[in-house]
Scaffold this motif. Structure first.
Motif, PDB file in Angstrom:
ATOM      1  N   MET A   1      16.523  27.780 -60.437  1.00 41.69           N
ATOM      2  CA  MET A   1      17.087  27.650 -59.580  1.00 41.69           C
ATOM      3  C   MET A   1      18.032  27.519 -59.023  1.00 41.69           C
ATOM      4  O   MET A   1      19.289  28.294 -58.950  1.00 41.69           O
ATOM      5  N   ASP A   2      18.358  27.404 -57.262  1.00 40.58           N
ATOM      6  CA  ASP A   2      19.815  27.357 -56.791  1.00 40.58           C
ATOM      7  C   ASP A   2      20.778  27.061 -56.633  1.00 40.58           C
ATOM      8  O   ASP A   2      21.151  26.630 -57.719  1.00 40.58           O
ATOM      9  N   PRO A   3      21.763  28.347 -57.255  1.00 42.32           N
ATOM     10  CA  PRO A   3      23.195  28.213 -57.418  1.00 42.32           C
ATOM     11  C   PRO A   3      23.949  26.613 -56.817  1.00 42.32           C
ATOM     12  O   PRO A   3      24.461  27.010 -57.743  1.00 42.32           O
ATOM     13  N   ILE A   4      23.829  26.350 -56.228  1.00 42.84           N
ATOM     14  CA  ILE A   4      24.975  25.651 -55.544  1.00 42.84           C
ATOM     15  C   ILE A   4      24.198  24.365 -55.931  1.00 42.84           C
ATOM     16  O   ILE A   4      24.884  23.190 -56.778  1.00 42.84           O
ATOM     17  N   GLU A   5      22.792  24.841 -56.149  1.00 44.89           N
ATOM     18  CA  GLU A   5      21.667  22.926 -56.335  1.00 44.89           C
ATOM     19  C   GLU A   5      22.914  22.829 -57.868  1.00 44.89           C
ATOM     20  O   GLU A   5      22.849  21.296 -58.435  1.00 44.89           O
ATOM     21  N   PHE A   6      22.598  23.759 -58.596  1.00 43.74           N
ATOM     22  CA  PHE A   6      22.378  24.043 -59.975  1.00 43.74           C
ATOM     23  C   PHE A   6      23.977  23.334 -60.391  1.00 43.74           C
ATOM     24  O   PHE A   6      24.995  22.547 -61.361  1.00 43.74           O
ATOM     25  N   ARG A   7      25.161  23.531 -59.442  1.00 43.81           N
ATOM     26  CA  ARG A   7      26.101  23.601 -59.340  1.00 43.81           C
ATOM     27  C   ARG A   7      27.051  22.069 -58.983  1.00 43.81           C
ATOM     28  O   ARG A   7      27.985  21.167 -59.394  1.00 43.81           O
ATOM     29  N   LEU A   8      26.371  21.219 -58.813  1.00 48.34           N
ATOM     30  CA  LEU A   8      26.249  20.065 -57.289  1.00 48.34           C
ATOM     31  C   LEU A   8      25.705  19.027 -58.781  1.00 48.34           C
ATOM     32  O   LEU A   8      26.337  18.775 -59.029  1.00 48.34           O
ATOM     33  N   ILE A   9      24.395  19.298 -59.413  1.00 50.28           N
ATOM     34  CA  ILE A   9      23.734  18.668 -60.629  1.00 50.28           C
ATOM     35  C   ILE A   9      24.893  18.355 -62.103  1.00 50.28           C
ATOM     36  O   ILE A   9      24.748  17.697 -62.509  1.00 50.28           O
ATOM     37  N   ASN A  10      25.528  19.611 -62.142  1.00 47.65           N
ATOM     38  CA  ASN A  10      26.373  19.434 -62.826  1.00 47.65           C
ATOM     39  C   ASN A  10      27.905  19.286 -62.770  1.00 47.65           C
ATOM     40  O   ASN A  10      28.560  19.829 -63.764  1.00 47.65           O
ATOM     41  N   GLU A  11      28.077  18.784 -62.144  1.00 45.91           N
ATOM     42  CA  GLU A  11      29.305  18.529 -61.675  1.00 45.91           C
ATOM     43  C   GLU A  11      30.288  17.457 -62.360  1.00 45.91           C
ATOM     44  O   GLU A  11      29.707  16.344 -62.570  1.00 45.91           O
ATOM     45  N   PRO A  12      31.558  17.295 -63.803  1.00 47.42           N
ATOM     46  CA  PRO A  12      31.768  16.645 -64.188  1.00 47.42           C
ATOM     47  C   PRO A  12      32.387  15.450 -62.920  1.00 47.42           C
ATOM     48  O   PRO A  12      32.761  15.295 -62.115  1.00 47.42           O
ATOM     49  N   ALA A  13      32.074  13.789 -63.860  1.00 47.46           N
ATOM     50  CA  ALA A  13      32.480  13.284 -62.451  1.00 47.46           C
ATOM     51  C   ALA A  13      33.975  12.386 -63.384  1.00 47.46           C
ATOM     52  O   ALA A  13      34.514  11.479 -62.939  1.00 47.46           O
ATOM     53  N   LYS A  14      34.691  13.085 -64.524  1.00 46.46           N
ATOM     54  CA  LYS A  14      35.912  13.112 -64.741  1.00 46.46           C
ATOM     55  C   LYS A  14      36.129  14.416 -65.692  1.00 46.46           C
ATOM     56  O   LYS A  14      35.191  14.814 -65.977  1.00 46.46           O
ATOM     57  N   ASP A  15      37.329  14.770 -65.847  1.00 49.64           N
ATOM     58  CA  ASP A  15      38.107  15.905 -66.420  1.00 49.64           C
ATOM     59  C   ASP A  15      37.349  16.249 -67.867  1.00 49.64           C
ATOM     60  O   ASP A  15      37.803  15.047 -69.221  1.00 49.64           O
ATOM     61  N   PRO A  16      36.577  16.735 -67.961  1.00 52.87           N
ATOM     62  CA  PRO A  16      35.827  16.855 -69.371  1.00 52.87           C
ATOM     63  C   PRO A  16      37.150  17.326 -70.596  1.00 52.87           C
ATOM     64  O   PRO A  16      36.749  17.525 -71.486  1.00 52.87           O
ATOM     65  N   SER A  17      37.906  18.031 -69.888  1.00 56.91           N
ATOM     66  CA  SER A  17      39.279  18.520 -71.507  1.00 56.91           C
ATOM     67  C   SER A  17      39.968  17.616 -71.591  1.00 56.91           C
ATOM     68  O   SER A  17      40.220  17.790 -72.923  1.00 56.91           O
ATOM     69  N   ASN A  18      39.943  16.232 -70.569  1.00 59.62           N
ATOM     70  CA  ASN A  18      40.810  15.112 -71.339  1.00 59.62           C
ATOM     71  C   ASN A  18      40.051  13.561 -70.906  1.00 59.62           C
ATOM     72  O   ASN A  18      40.453  12.792 -71.772  1.00 59.62           O
ATOM     73  N   GLY A  19      38.831  13.938 -70.228  1.00 60.05           N
ATOM     74  CA  GLY A  19      37.901  12.389 -70.134  1.00 60.05           C
ATOM     75  C   GLY A  19      38.600  11.467 -69.033  1.00 60.05           C
ATOM     76  O   GLY A  19      38.439  10.664 -68.880  1.00 60.05           O
ATOM     77  N   LYS A  20      39.871  11.658 -68.613  1.00 57.96           N
ATOM     78  CA  LYS A  20      40.498  11.651 -67.269  1.00 57.96           C
ATOM     79  C   LYS A  20      39.631  11.471 -66.409  1.00 57.96           C
ATOM     80  O   LYS A  20      38.758  12.201 -65.653  1.00 57.96           O
ATOM     81  N   PRO A  21      39.686  10.065 -65.337  1.00 60.07           N
ATOM     82  CA  PRO A  21      39.030  10.674 -63.835  1.00 60.07           C
ATOM     83  C   PRO A  21      39.728  11.639 -63.014  1.00 60.07           C
ATOM     84  O   PRO A  21      40.703  11.840 -63.419  1.00 60.07           O
ATOM     85  N   TRP A  22      39.135  12.182 -62.339  1.00 64.77           N
ATOM     86  CA  TRP A  22      40.128  13.327 -61.497  1.00 64.77           C
ATOM     87  C   TRP A  22      40.693  12.525 -60.106  1.00 64.77           C
ATOM     88  O   TRP A  22      40.689  11.407 -60.029  1.00 64.77           O
ATOM     89  N   SER A  23      41.842  12.876 -60.841  1.00 68.48           N
ATOM     90  CA  SER A  23      42.988  12.960 -58.988  1.00 68.48           C
ATOM     91  C   SER A  23      42.421  13.448 -57.499  1.00 68.48           C
ATOM     92  O   SER A  23      42.774  12.982 -57.124  1.00 68.48           O
ATOM     93  N   SER A  24      41.892  14.371 -57.903  1.00 69.16           N
ATOM     94  CA  SER A  24      41.870  14.999 -56.400  1.00 69.16           C
ATOM     95  C   SER A  24      41.060  16.595 -56.526  1.00 69.16           C
ATOM     96  O   SER A  24      41.409  17.693 -57.243  1.00 69.16           O
ATOM     97  N   ARG A  25      39.589  16.186 -56.414  1.00 61.77           N
ATOM     98  CA  ARG A  25      39.129  17.233 -56.575  1.00 61.77           C
ATOM     99  C   ARG A  25      37.672  17.398 -55.536  1.00 61.77           C
ATOM    100  O   ARG A  25      37.452  16.186 -55.436  1.00 61.77           O
ATOM    101  N   LYS A  26      37.491  18.103 -55.267  1.00 68.16           N
ATOM    102  CA  LYS A  26      36.819  18.472 -53.871  1.00 68.16           C
ATOM    103  C   LYS A  26      35.785  19.601 -53.975  1.00 68.16           C
ATOM    104  O   LYS A  26      35.578  20.490 -53.170  1.00 68.16           O
ATOM    105  N   LEU A  27      34.962  19.860 -55.229  1.00 65.42           N
ATOM    106  CA  LEU A  27      34.022  20.705 -55.557  1.00 65.42           C
ATOM    107  C   LEU A  27      33.042  20.885 -54.483  1.00 65.42           C
ATOM    108  O   LEU A  27      32.982  21.851 -53.326  1.00 65.42           O
ATOM    109  N   VAL A  28      32.467  19.207 -54.752  1.00 64.80           N
ATOM    110  CA  VAL A  28      31.157  19.264 -54.590  1.00 64.80           C
ATOM    111  C   VAL A  28      31.454  19.181 -53.022  1.00 64.80           C
ATOM    112  O   VAL A  28      30.509  19.728 -51.997  1.00 64.80           O
ATOM    113  N   GLU A  29      31.919  18.681 -52.600  1.00 62.50           N
ATOM    114  CA  GLU A  29      32.268  18.754 -50.549  1.00 62.50           C
ATOM    115  C   GLU A  29      32.445  19.816 -50.279  1.00 62.50           C
ATOM    116  O   GLU A  29      31.793  20.498 -49.447  1.00 62.50           O
ATOM    117  N   CYS A  30      33.380  21.351 -51.198  1.00 58.34           N
ATOM    118  CA  CYS A  30      33.479  22.256 -50.402  1.00 58.34           C
ATOM    119  C   CYS A  30      31.948  22.972 -50.719  1.00 58.34           C
ATOM    120  O   CYS A  30      31.843  23.682 -49.683  1.00 58.34           O
TER     121      CYS A  30
END
Length: 76
Positions: A1-30
């Motif tokens: 599988m394409d490594p970028i596609e893999f990361r996009l598919i597995n990007e969490p919608a919220k912080d796995p450590s505390n369950g809170k939504p991200w306040s600022s996370r731009k990994l997908v855009e990056c």
């Protein structure tokens, strides 16, 4: 599988450590912007390409660092 596609598919919608939504996370855009800038779709994805004595290929890596706030005026 394409490594970028893999990361996009597995990007969490919220912080796995505390369950809170991200306040600022731009990994997908990056990842998308980096792929565009480097011509990711045009690369030869076959691993183990040899150029003379060198093995050459494209890869991707990601990292994050937790940012914290020191208060309104910082902690000086």
């Amino acid at each position: 599988m394409d490594p970028i596609e893999f990361r996009l598919i597995n990007e969490p919608a919220k912080d796995p450590s505390n369950g809170k939504p991200w306040s600022s996370r731009k990994l997908v855009e990056c990842l998308k912007e980096g792929a565009r800038a480097f011509g990711w779709e045009k690369r030869n994805a076959r691993p183990g390409q040899q150029q003379g004595d060198w093995m050459v290929g494209y890869g991707v890596a990601c990292g994050t660092y937790p940012a914290t706030s020191a208060g309104k005026f910082g902690n000086h």
